[in-house]
Design an enzyme around this catalytic site. Structure first.
Site, PDB file in Angstrom:
ATOM      1  CB  ILE A  36     -11.198  -3.776   5.294  1.00 46.95           C
ATOM      2  CG1 ILE A  36     -12.404  -2.824   5.214  1.00 46.95           C
ATOM      3  CG2 ILE A  36     -11.343  -4.916   4.298  1.00 46.95           C
ATOM      4  CD1 ILE A  36     -12.572  -2.144   3.864  1.00 46.95           C
ATOM      5  CG  ASP A  82       6.804   0.927   4.340  1.00 51.52           C
ATOM      6  OD1 ASP A  82       6.042   0.676   3.371  1.00 51.52           O
ATOM      7  OD2 ASP A  82       7.072   2.079   4.715  1.00 51.52           O
ATOM      8  CE  LYS A 142      10.097  -9.641  -8.127  1.00 48.49           C
ATOM      9  NZ  LYS A 142      10.827 -10.139  -9.295  1.00 48.49           N
ATOM     10  CB  SER A 159      -9.143  -3.144  -5.754  1.00 44.60           C
ATOM     11  OG  SER A 159      -9.035  -2.117  -6.681  1.00 44.60           O
ATOM     12  CE  LYS A 177      -6.850   0.573  -3.148  1.00 45.60           C
ATOM     13  NZ  LYS A 177      -6.138  -0.363  -2.270  1.00 45.60           N
TER      14      LYS A 177
END
Ligand code: HXC
Length: 273
Positions: A36, A82, A142, A159, A177
């Protein structure tokens, strides 16, 4: 205008959006190496953006970046990181700024999933998915927020709809989620005054993705699995890509803090595995 293909198998899809909508803009996408998020990145690049795709497997990222650049004529930077490791994300952001000079849009898409009953899920399994999905989203926000503020840009978080009901074998993903949705809402409220928007796309069953391969047991009719699709078909990556282009465009400038299910209406039917 030439037909717009978001991923290799979807060659006959066309875009209703202006070709140069995102000219001069830069996308930073976690999980962009496949599935996606690759399709979302391709859509943004087809509309003029350059992009950084982030993931754990550098060979896959390099291959995807090559294919997306060839398909769109835009630049794509593969950056290994990661999302559970803030330092590696910061490095990917630094490489993006060095190469492109800015970040306008961020897709928090890196995710982990598998089917497991809550009674059989180990603590580490539960924690791993929360660390990838929820902590990974926090870490990505962040690492990027100062640049997105500077460009008055926007976030899309990928989500799911599982946590909108009680979906069996998805306790880990549902908890993760729900956290992602909450982070997006807070981000929208805190950063709205700085000109930053944040929304969630909640994909339903999307054909040809690793997620569906993992969640749909082989040989099972997926239409039956998900209780049917009100629009009469399963979703494909193009559907998520189109929602992405809309939400990042100025046409959505008054939309923030929202969750947009892109699922053909199937969240209104019970999930059944
Ligand atoms: C039960 C499992 C498991 C399974 C792993 N674990 N797979 N438990 N059933 N099928 C447990 C392990 O035993 C271990 O716990 C813990 O999870 C961590 O596993 P590791 O393999 O060490 O972790 P890691 O290598 O970091 O891999 C993370 C992962 C993996 C989430 C487990 O599947 C992964 O990397 N996934 C990324 C790709 C992905 O999931 N894509 C789909 C996302 S799309 P113990 O106790 O043994 O130490 C999506 C949308 C779907 O979710 C929407 C469709 C409708």
């Amino acid at each position: 205008m030439a037909p717009t293909a978001y991923v290799q198998p979807i060659v006959d899809s066309t875009s209703v959006f202006k070709e140069d909508l995102f000219k001069g803009k830069v996308l930073f996408c976690t999980g962009g190496g496949s599935g996606i998020c690759r399709g979302m990145t391709e859509a943004m690049m087809r509309h003029g953006a350059n992009a950084t795709i982030v993931g754990r497997k550098i060979e896959r990222l390099q291959q995807t970046a090559k294919e997306l650049s060839a398909a769109t004529g835009q630049e794509c930077l593969p950056a290994q990181a990661d999302v559970r490791q803030p330092a590696s994300l910061k490095e990917a952001v630094a490489k993006t700024i060095e190469k492109f000079g800015r970040i306008d849009f961020v897709i928090c898409g890196a995710a982990g999933n598998f089917l497991a009953p809550i009674s059989g899920l180990s603590e580490n399994a539960f924690k791993t998915v929360l660390e990838i999905d929820t902590m990974g989203t926090y870490n990505t926000i962040k690492a990027t927020i100062q640049h997105v503020r500077a460009s008055k840009g926007a976030y899309i978080h990928v989500s799911a709809t599982f946590h909108h009901n009680g979906t069996p074998y998805q306790a880990h993903v549902s908890a993760a989620k729900a956290g992602v949705d909450a982070l997006s809402a807070v981000l929208a409220v805190e950063e709205g005054p700085h000109g930053v928007r944040s929304n969630v796309i909640a994909p339903g069953p999307i054909d040809g993705t690793e997620g569906m391969d993992r969640l749909a047991p082989k040989g099972i009719d997926t239409a039956q699995l998900h209780g049917g699709y009100p629009v009469g078909r399963q979703g494909d990556i193009k559907d998520i890509a189109n929602a992405t282009v809309f939400l990042f465009s100025n046409a959505a400038s008054y939309i923030t803090g929202q969750v947009l299910p892109v699922d053909g209406g199937s969240e209104h039917l019970r999930h059944q595995f």
